[in-house]
Design a protein around this motif. Structure first.
Motif, PDB file in Angstrom:
ATOM      1  N   HIS A   1     -54.545 -79.257 -11.483  1.00  0.00           N
ATOM      2  CA  HIS A   1     -54.869 -78.888 -10.110  1.00  0.00           C
ATOM      3  C   HIS A   1     -56.341 -78.503 -10.018  1.00  0.00           C
ATOM      4  O   HIS A   1     -56.827 -77.679 -10.801  1.00  0.00           O
ATOM      5  CB  HIS A   1     -54.012 -77.710  -9.642  1.00  0.00           C
ATOM      6  N   LEU A   2     -57.036 -79.071  -9.050  1.00  0.00           N
ATOM      7  CA  LEU A   2     -58.445 -78.750  -8.859  1.00  0.00           C
ATOM      8  C   LEU A   2     -58.627 -77.281  -8.488  1.00  0.00           C
ATOM      9  O   LEU A   2     -59.613 -76.660  -8.883  1.00  0.00           O
ATOM     10  CB  LEU A   2     -59.036 -79.652  -7.768  1.00  0.00           C
ATOM     11  N   ARG A   3     -57.671 -76.716  -7.771  1.00  0.00           N
ATOM     12  CA  ARG A   3     -57.799 -75.318  -7.356  1.00  0.00           C
ATOM     13  C   ARG A   3     -57.788 -74.352  -8.535  1.00  0.00           C
ATOM     14  O   ARG A   3     -58.227 -73.204  -8.409  1.00  0.00           O
ATOM     15  CB  ARG A   3     -56.680 -74.958  -6.377  1.00  0.00           C
TER      16      ARG A   3
ATOM     17  N   LEU B   1     -64.820 -76.949  -9.218  1.00  0.00           N
ATOM     18  CA  LEU B   1     -64.829 -77.008  -7.759  1.00  0.00           C
ATOM     19  C   LEU B   1     -66.192 -76.601  -7.207  1.00  0.00           C
ATOM     20  O   LEU B   1     -66.693 -77.179  -6.241  1.00  0.00           O
ATOM     21  CB  LEU B   1     -63.733 -76.094  -7.197  1.00  0.00           C
ATOM     22  N   MET B   2     -66.831 -75.619  -7.851  1.00  0.00           N
ATOM     23  CA  MET B   2     -68.148 -75.167  -7.412  1.00  0.00           C
ATOM     24  C   MET B   2     -69.193 -76.266  -7.577  1.00  0.00           C
ATOM     25  O   MET B   2     -70.173 -76.334  -6.830  1.00  0.00           O
ATOM     26  CB  MET B   2     -68.570 -73.927  -8.210  1.00  0.00           C
TER      27      MET B   2
ATOM     28  N   ILE C   1     -69.973 -74.677   2.952  1.00  0.00           N
ATOM     29  CA  ILE C   1     -69.856 -75.071   4.354  1.00  0.00           C
ATOM     30  C   ILE C   1     -71.019 -74.498   5.155  1.00  0.00           C
ATOM     31  O   ILE C   1     -71.371 -73.324   5.027  1.00  0.00           O
ATOM     32  CB  ILE C   1     -68.515 -74.576   4.935  1.00  0.00           C
ATOM     33  N   GLN C   2     -71.622 -75.343   5.987  1.00  0.00           N
ATOM     34  CA  GLN C   2     -72.689 -74.922   6.880  1.00  0.00           C
ATOM     35  C   GLN C   2     -72.228 -75.066   8.324  1.00  0.00           C
ATOM     36  O   GLN C   2     -71.226 -75.731   8.607  1.00  0.00           O
ATOM     37  CB  GLN C   2     -73.947 -75.759   6.631  1.00  0.00           C
ATOM     38  N   ASP C   3     -72.972 -74.450   9.231  1.00  0.00           N
ATOM     39  CA  ASP C   3     -72.598 -74.534  10.647  1.00  0.00           C
ATOM     40  C   ASP C   3     -72.544 -75.977  11.126  1.00  0.00           C
ATOM     41  O   ASP C   3     -71.697 -76.342  11.955  1.00  0.00           O
ATOM     42  CB  ASP C   3     -73.592 -73.734  11.499  1.00  0.00           C
ATOM     43  N   SER C   4     -73.435 -76.821  10.592  1.00  0.00           N
ATOM     44  CA  SER C   4     -73.451 -78.227  11.001  1.00  0.00           C
ATOM     45  C   SER C   4     -72.162 -78.937  10.580  1.00  0.00           C
ATOM     46  O   SER C   4     -71.714 -79.876  11.258  1.00  0.00           O
ATOM     47  CB  SER C   4     -74.663 -78.938  10.397  1.00  0.00           C
ATOM     48  N   ASP C   5     -71.561 -78.500   9.462  1.00  0.00           N
ATOM     49  CA  ASP C   5     -70.296 -79.085   9.028  1.00  0.00           C
ATOM     50  C   ASP C   5     -69.170 -78.752  10.009  1.00  0.00           C
ATOM     51  O   ASP C   5     -68.334 -79.597  10.330  1.00  0.00           O
ATOM     52  CB  ASP C   5     -69.924 -78.581   7.630  1.00  0.00           C
TER      53      ASP C   5
ATOM     54  N   LYS D   1     -68.521 -70.536   2.860  1.00  0.00           N
ATOM     55  CA  LYS D   1     -67.429 -70.714   1.902  1.00  0.00           C
ATOM     56  C   LYS D   1     -67.501 -72.099   1.256  1.00  0.00           C
ATOM     57  O   LYS D   1     -68.129 -73.016   1.783  1.00  0.00           O
ATOM     58  CB  LYS D   1     -66.070 -70.530   2.586  1.00  0.00           C
ATOM     59  N   ILE D   2     -66.833 -72.222   0.098  1.00  0.00           N
ATOM     60  CA  ILE D   2     -66.769 -73.512  -0.580  1.00  0.00           C
ATOM     61  C   ILE D   2     -65.784 -74.422   0.151  1.00  0.00           C
ATOM     62  O   ILE D   2     -64.700 -74.008   0.527  1.00  0.00           O
ATOM     63  CB  ILE D   2     -66.338 -73.328  -2.056  1.00  0.00           C
TER      64      ILE D   2
END
Length: 250
Positions: free
Chosen positions: A161-163, A169-170, A176-180, A203-204
């Motif tokens: 599991h990637l989680r 994962l990093m 996440i940016q506002d544009s996303d 957040k990631i």
């Protein structure tokens, strides 16, 4: 006399690798490193085939097949799916690229460690092939202090599991940016993206294998080289409507 584990790493030129990857200089560190490589290989298979999580996890050791058409070699991955088949296993196949083939070959080299240690040769016959998973559990090696009971009839696959690999994962997932979030709102304006905890700026990004599957559908469709019926077969969909839904970026 048996040398210490760090001395063995030094002898085989692996000490720098373990230190760069933050792996403990122990058997547990080796198991963690091998699991991480397996996880990377599995992610590549997802990206270059469009498989679901369970379909990739349960791939058999002997899953590669070549098909020559019009003088060109095409690569197929043989496996099973239970989706839309009332939970029953059904043999199927996926087209993949050289990147997908390379990922399978790397996973095989790790599986060879396990099967050789257990003095087992993975069967090729269709009736027994599924008993020997490509991503066989490394717990059989006993590196983590406890080993699985060896069943000669069917071996268990690893849970990759990637989680559970936050360091990987990093590396793979951006912040996440506002544009996303603006882009997410353009894709689906009826969803309250900014109210969801996992999509907050800073957040990631919550990367999943399902996103790799949908990305493949999107790029394949927009390339103009893949027909909708072919995409449906590749994604193991029952209807072309579902494949079209994926291909629109949903």
């Amino acid at each position: 006399y048996y040398p210490g584990f760090s001395a063995l790493l030094q002898e085989y030129g692996l000490l720098d690798y373990f230190e760069r990857k933050g792996l403990a200089l122990t058997l547990k560190g080796a198991a963690r490193g091998l699991s991480r490589i397996n996880l990377c290989a599995k992610l590549l298979i997802h990206a270059y085939s469009g498989m679901r999580y369970g379909e990739a996890r349960n791939l058999p050791y002997h899953c590669l097949k070549q098909h020559t058409h019009a003088g060109r070699v095409h690569h197929l991955i043989l496996g099973n799916t239970t989706k839309h088949n009332r939970g029953r296993k059904k043999a199927t196949r996926w087209v993949t690229s050289v990147e997908g083939v390379r990922a399978v070959e790397i996973a095989r080299r790790i599986a060879d460690l396990v099967y050789r240690a257990l003095r087992v040769t993975p069967a090729r016959s269709p009736s027994r092939r599924d008993n020997y998973p490509l991503f066989v559990s490394l717990t059989y090696l006993g590196f983590t202090g406890s080993s699985l009971i060896i069943g000669r009839k069917k071996f268990l696959p690893a849970a990759l599991h990637l989680r559970n690999s936050r360091d990987l994962l990093m590396i793979l997932a951006p912040k996440i940016q506002d544009s996303d979030i603006d882009e997410l709102e353009r894709i689906d304006p009826f969803r309250a993206w900014r109210a969801e905890k996992q999509y907050q700026s800073g957040k990631i990004w919550p990367l999943t294998t399902q996103q790799l599957r949908r990305s493949l559908a999107l790029y394949a469709s927009r390339s103009g080289l893949v027909s909708l019926p072919s995409l449906r077969r590749q994604l193991q969909h029952v209807t072309e409507e579902m494949s079209s839904y994926y291909a629109r970026g949903s």
